[in-house]
Motif scaffolding. Structure first.
Motif, PDB file in Angstrom:
ATOM      1  N   PRO A 148      -3.759   2.981  -5.547  1.00 31.67           N
ATOM      2  CA  PRO A 148      -3.744   1.547  -5.243  1.00 31.67           C
ATOM      3  C   PRO A 148      -4.862   1.160  -4.284  1.00 31.67           C
ATOM      4  O   PRO A 148      -5.397   2.006  -3.564  1.00 31.67           O
ATOM      5  CB  PRO A 148      -2.384   1.331  -4.591  1.00 31.67           C
ATOM      6  N   LEU A 166       1.900  17.202  -1.114  1.00 31.56           N
ATOM      7  CA  LEU A 166       3.179  17.864  -1.393  1.00 31.56           C
ATOM      8  C   LEU A 166       4.276  16.815  -1.590  1.00 31.56           C
ATOM      9  O   LEU A 166       5.070  16.890  -2.532  1.00 31.56           O
ATOM     10  CB  LEU A 166       3.523  18.777  -0.207  1.00 31.56           C
ATOM     11  N   PHE A 167       4.267  15.804  -0.728  1.00 30.48           N
ATOM     12  CA  PHE A 167       5.262  14.733  -0.801  1.00 30.48           C
ATOM     13  C   PHE A 167       5.151  13.974  -2.133  1.00 30.48           C
ATOM     14  O   PHE A 167       6.145  13.815  -2.852  1.00 30.48           O
ATOM     15  CB  PHE A 167       5.067  13.781   0.390  1.00 30.48           C
ATOM     16  N   TYR A 168       3.927  13.544  -2.456  1.00 29.99           N
ATOM     17  CA  TYR A 168       3.782  12.772  -3.703  1.00 29.99           C
ATOM     18  C   TYR A 168       3.967  13.667  -4.940  1.00 29.99           C
ATOM     19  O   TYR A 168       4.414  13.186  -5.981  1.00 29.99           O
ATOM     20  CB  TYR A 168       2.435  12.048  -3.726  1.00 29.99           C
ATOM     21  N   GLY A 211       0.826  -1.207   0.000  1.00 32.37           N
ATOM     22  CA  GLY A 211       0.000   0.000   0.000  1.00 32.37           C
ATOM     23  C   GLY A 211       0.853   1.247   0.000  1.00 32.37           C
ATOM     24  O   GLY A 211       0.449   2.277  -0.511  1.00 32.37           O
ATOM     25  N   PHE A 256      -1.928   6.912 -10.116  1.00 34.48           N
ATOM     26  CA  PHE A 256      -2.276   5.579  -9.595  1.00 34.48           C
ATOM     27  C   PHE A 256      -2.892   5.693  -8.212  1.00 34.48           C
ATOM     28  O   PHE A 256      -2.352   6.348  -7.324  1.00 34.48           O
ATOM     29  CB  PHE A 256      -1.002   4.728  -9.537  1.00 34.48           C
ATOM     30  N   PRO A 278       7.449   8.591 -10.912  1.00 27.95           N
ATOM     31  CA  PRO A 278       8.515   8.594 -11.934  1.00 27.95           C
ATOM     32  C   PRO A 278       9.919   8.773 -11.363  1.00 27.95           C
ATOM     33  O   PRO A 278      10.587   9.790 -11.617  1.00 27.95           O
ATOM     34  CB  PRO A 278       8.116   9.779 -12.831  1.00 27.95           C
ATOM     35  N   ASN A 290       6.197  16.101  -5.059  1.00 29.97           N
ATOM     36  CA  ASN A 290       7.662  16.138  -5.187  1.00 29.97           C
ATOM     37  C   ASN A 290       8.176  14.877  -5.870  1.00 29.97           C
ATOM     38  O   ASN A 290       9.046  14.939  -6.735  1.00 29.97           O
ATOM     39  CB  ASN A 290       8.321  16.256  -3.812  1.00 29.97           C
ATOM     40  N   LEU A 291       7.626  13.735  -5.462  1.00 33.74           N
ATOM     41  CA  LEU A 291       8.072  12.473  -6.079  1.00 33.74           C
ATOM     42  C   LEU A 291       7.723  12.427  -7.566  1.00 33.74           C
ATOM     43  O   LEU A 291       8.386  11.742  -8.341  1.00 33.74           O
ATOM     44  CB  LEU A 291       7.448  11.270  -5.364  1.00 33.74           C
ATOM     45  N   SER A 292       6.692  13.161  -7.935  1.00 35.36           N
ATOM     46  CA  SER A 292       6.323  13.211  -9.360  1.00 35.36           C
ATOM     47  C   SER A 292       7.127  14.281 -10.098  1.00 35.36           C
ATOM     48  O   SER A 292       6.873  14.551 -11.268  1.00 35.36           O
ATOM     49  CB  SER A 292       4.825  13.515  -9.502  1.00 35.36           C
ATOM     50  N   GLN A 340       0.332  18.015   3.267  1.00 35.35           N
ATOM     51  CA  GLN A 340       1.733  17.565   3.205  1.00 35.35           C
ATOM     52  C   GLN A 340       1.859  16.275   2.398  1.00 35.35           C
ATOM     53  O   GLN A 340       2.854  16.065   1.703  1.00 35.35           O
ATOM     54  CB  GLN A 340       2.259  17.320   4.622  1.00 35.35           C
ATOM     55  N   HIS A 380      -4.326   1.536   0.034  1.00 37.95           N
ATOM     56  CA  HIS A 380      -3.182   2.455   0.088  1.00 37.95           C
ATOM     57  C   HIS A 380      -2.940   2.899   1.523  1.00 37.95           C
ATOM     58  O   HIS A 380      -3.850   2.983   2.338  1.00 37.95           O
ATOM     59  CB  HIS A 380      -3.418   3.675  -0.791  1.00 37.95           C
ATOM     60  N   ARG A 381      -1.668   3.187   1.810  1.00 33.71           N
ATOM     61  CA  ARG A 381      -1.292   3.698   3.138  1.00 33.71           C
ATOM     62  C   ARG A 381      -0.459   4.941   2.930  1.00 33.71           C
ATOM     63  O   ARG A 381       0.593   4.890   2.298  1.00 33.71           O
ATOM     64  CB  ARG A 381      -0.457   2.653   3.877  1.00 33.71           C
ATOM     65  N   TYR A 382      -0.948   6.031   3.478  1.00 33.82           N
ATOM     66  CA  TYR A 382      -0.198   7.277   3.354  1.00 33.82           C
ATOM     67  C   TYR A 382       0.550   7.522   4.663  1.00 33.82           C
ATOM     68  O   TYR A 382       0.109   7.060   5.717  1.00 33.82           O
ATOM     69  CB  TYR A 382      -1.146   8.435   3.040  1.00 33.82           C
ATOM     70  N   GLN A 440      -4.302  12.571  -4.983  1.00 40.51           N
ATOM     71  CA  GLN A 440      -2.902  12.191  -5.187  1.00 40.51           C
ATOM     72  C   GLN A 440      -2.685  11.642  -6.596  1.00 40.51           C
ATOM     73  O   GLN A 440      -1.704  11.986  -7.257  1.00 40.51           O
ATOM     74  CB  GLN A 440      -2.537  11.159  -4.108  1.00 40.51           C
TER      75      GLN A 440
END
Lengths: 275, 304
Positions: free
Chosen positions: B86, B102-104, A101, B84, A110, B106-108, B99, B89-91, B151
């Motif tokens: 899932p 904001l985190f996801y 999860g 995506f 990405p 940044n990852l994108s 936040q 999901h666990r945030y 997200q």
């Protein structure tokens, strides 16, 4: 870069939320306040005044020795305390992202798996380093400001402590990636840092008298040379505080190489891992 | 239609230890067009989530391959344009809703003012703006699901993979999510939807694949799958004589004044209508009979 920064920030916030980091910060701060109260007290000021350079002691050796002794005491105790605490704080950094999860979502973003793991590794390192650097830097400023002896060696003693943490942290990361267990990682690291490292360091005094076989002695020595040499790093830290010449750099090479191997193995496993 | 996802003989077998394996996905070939809403149906263990994981590079195929937005999987580049959500999901529980995005973000690879404004827009869109400062650990299941959807939409994806998006959401919330998906579809987003809620799937999807035990049981447009070929419902007007001895009669409902009939060809249907009219039956409507996706799904899974 934005992705790595995001991972570091999230790891940092996670550590803060767990209160352990704040707990350590509070304890560190209390110790520092105690240190400041002592060093700026009238009795300590009198002692420091008596030890100032005199015609008999133009270089202020006596004061310098007092400062080195205090810094040795703090640095020596802090070396293991900081490493043990840092392992505790960083133990769940990797297992926390491996949960179902969580990992699915992270891997859908990405960024490569290597970058994702490196970001989390760096995050865990930053969390530990912030605490270690804070205490050493603040205690250095307090002692130096009170005595007028700005011993750079005390600051440099940070390096062996951080290196010691990194080498154990690499084990923590590897176990986290392969087993998703933070408890197992902590147990292995604590054993490596205390019992195993201590026994291997003093193998000639404690182990060799019990073992007559040269083969087994060689095996023990082999492990001494490949496992993180925490006791040697602690010794190196003490030598730095006292501005002594560092006799050999092997503990640095050993810790760096050990960490590099385990981080590389962790990345390899993580890249191939099925979720 | 431009192909957004192309799957070629993609399969996945998991090892369960010594000499034991389980086939999660049997060799599958299909494609999904741009702007299509594609539904993947099946009971637990059908292989739906495995297929999504394969397409996202979360797990690796045993054989075959696939292309997402023209790139062979796994592709970091393609994932820039993918959203995506899932299942389960666990945030990070220590982050607030804002936040988390904001985190996801940044990852994108997103940052700065553009990310902030996108987050604000999406939080409003999923009705979480007023709760944005609240810790995720305090969110209800429905709120988490809506946060998950925000997200997934952060990077304005061209392909959206949604695994049980309406799970844990009340009927009103489901309607909001359905509307949101239709908005995304109208904006040209390709949507890949996994769901147990067949009625939901029926309402939004263009095309559906029904899977079980890693294999495709049936595929087609929702219309094709739900159409009962050669079966019609004939309604007759009030006051009309009640028809009897109707050839091909499947069932009659005198209260609703309807007959369900089965005919082999359109000519047979016309002959039947002529016969009814010759008996002074006043026909009100003739509608091809459809079954629901749920009926089809249950019958296919039962057959297995």
């Amino acid at each position: 870069m934005m992705q790595i920064a995001g991972l570091i920030r999230e790891t940092f916030l996670e550590a803060i939320s767990k209160k352990v980091m704040i707990g350590f910060f509070v304890i560190s701060s209390l110790v520092l306040i105690g240190l400041a109260l002592y060093f700026f007290s009238s009795s300590a000021s009198d002692t420091i005044a008596h030890l100032q350079p005199t015609p008999d002691d133009p270089n202020g050796v006596a004061l310098r020795e007092l400062v080195y002794s205090v810094e040795m005491g703090i640095g020596g105790a802090f070396f293991y305390a900081a490493i043990f605490f840092s392992i505790f704080v960083a133990a769940n950094t990797i297992p926390s992202i491996m949960e179902r999860g969580t990992i699915d979502l992270l891997l859908s973003k990405p960024l490569s798996r290597t970058k994702l793991l490196l970001g989390k590794i760096l995050g865990g390192f930053v969390v530990a380093a912030v605490n270690i650097v804070f205490f050493i830097l603040a205690s250095w400023i307090i002692i130096s400001a009170a005595t007028g002896i700005w011993n750079v060696g005390y600051l440099l003693s940070l390096a062996p402590a951080l290196l010691g943490f990194i080498s154990l942290y690499s084990v923590l990361v590897f176990i986290g990636v392969t087993t998703q267990s933070s408890a197992l990682g902590m147990i292995v690291c604590y054993l490596l840092a205390s019992v195993i490292s201590g026994l291997l360091f003093s193998r000639e005094e404690f182990l060799f008298p019990l073992i007559t076989s040269e083969t087994w002695r060689s095996v023990i020595s082999f492990f001494y040379y490949i496992l993180p040499q925490m006791a040697d790093l602690n010794q190196m830290s003490s030598d730095m505080i006292q501005n002594r010449t560092i006799e050999h750099m092997y503990p640095v090479v050993n810790a760096s190489g050990f960490a590099a191997v385990f981080f590389a193995l962790s990345i390899l496993v993580f890249r191939k891992k099925e979720f | 239609m431009e192909q957004t996802i192309r799957i070629e003989n993609l399969s996945k077998t998991y090892s369960l230890g010594k000499d034991k394996t389980v086939t999660a996905l049997q060799p599958l070939t299909m494609s999904i067009g741009s702007g299509e809403v594609f539904g993947l149906l099946g009971p637990n263990g059908a292989g739906k989530t495995t297929l999504v994981k394969l397409l996202l590079g979360i797990t690796s195929p045993t054989s075959g391959g696939a292309y997402v937005l023209g790139d062979a999987i796994p592709s970091v580049r393609a994932r820039r344009f993918v959203g995506f959500l899932p299942e389960n999901h666990r945030y990070p529980a220590h982050l607030s809703g804002e936040q988390t995005l904001l985190f996801y973000g940044n990852l994108s690879g997103m940052s700065g003012a553009s990310l902030r404004s996108r987050i604000e827009l999406l939080l409003k869109r999923v009705s979480l703006y007023d709760r944005r400062k609240q810790r995720v650990r305090e969110y209800s299941k429905g709120m988490l699901q809506r946060l998950g959807l925000a997200q997934a939409l952060l990077n304005s994806p061209r392909v959206l993979f949604l695994d049980e998006p309406t799970d844990g959401i009340d009927p009103l919330g489901r309607k909001e999510i359905r509307d949101l998906l239709l908005e995304e579809k109208n904006a040209g987003t390709t949507i890949f939807l996994n769901s147990h809620l067949l009625s939901e799937v029926e309402l939004v999807t263009d095309r559906v694949v029904i899977m079980n035990k890693g294999a495709v049981l049936r595929a087609g447009t929702t219309r094709e799958l739900t159409e009962s070929h050669g079966v019609y419902t004939i309604a007759y007007a009030e006051g009309s004589p009640v028809p009897d001895a109707v050839p091909g009669l499947l069932s009659a409902d005198p209260v609703r004044r309807t007959l369900d009939v089965s005919v082999a060809t359109p000519a047979d249907l016309n002959a039947l209508i002529d016969m009814l009219r010759s008996r002074s039956v006043l026909i009100a409507s003739i509608v091809p009979k459809r079954s629901s996706l749920e009926d089809l799904f249950l019958s296919l899974v039962d057959q297995q």
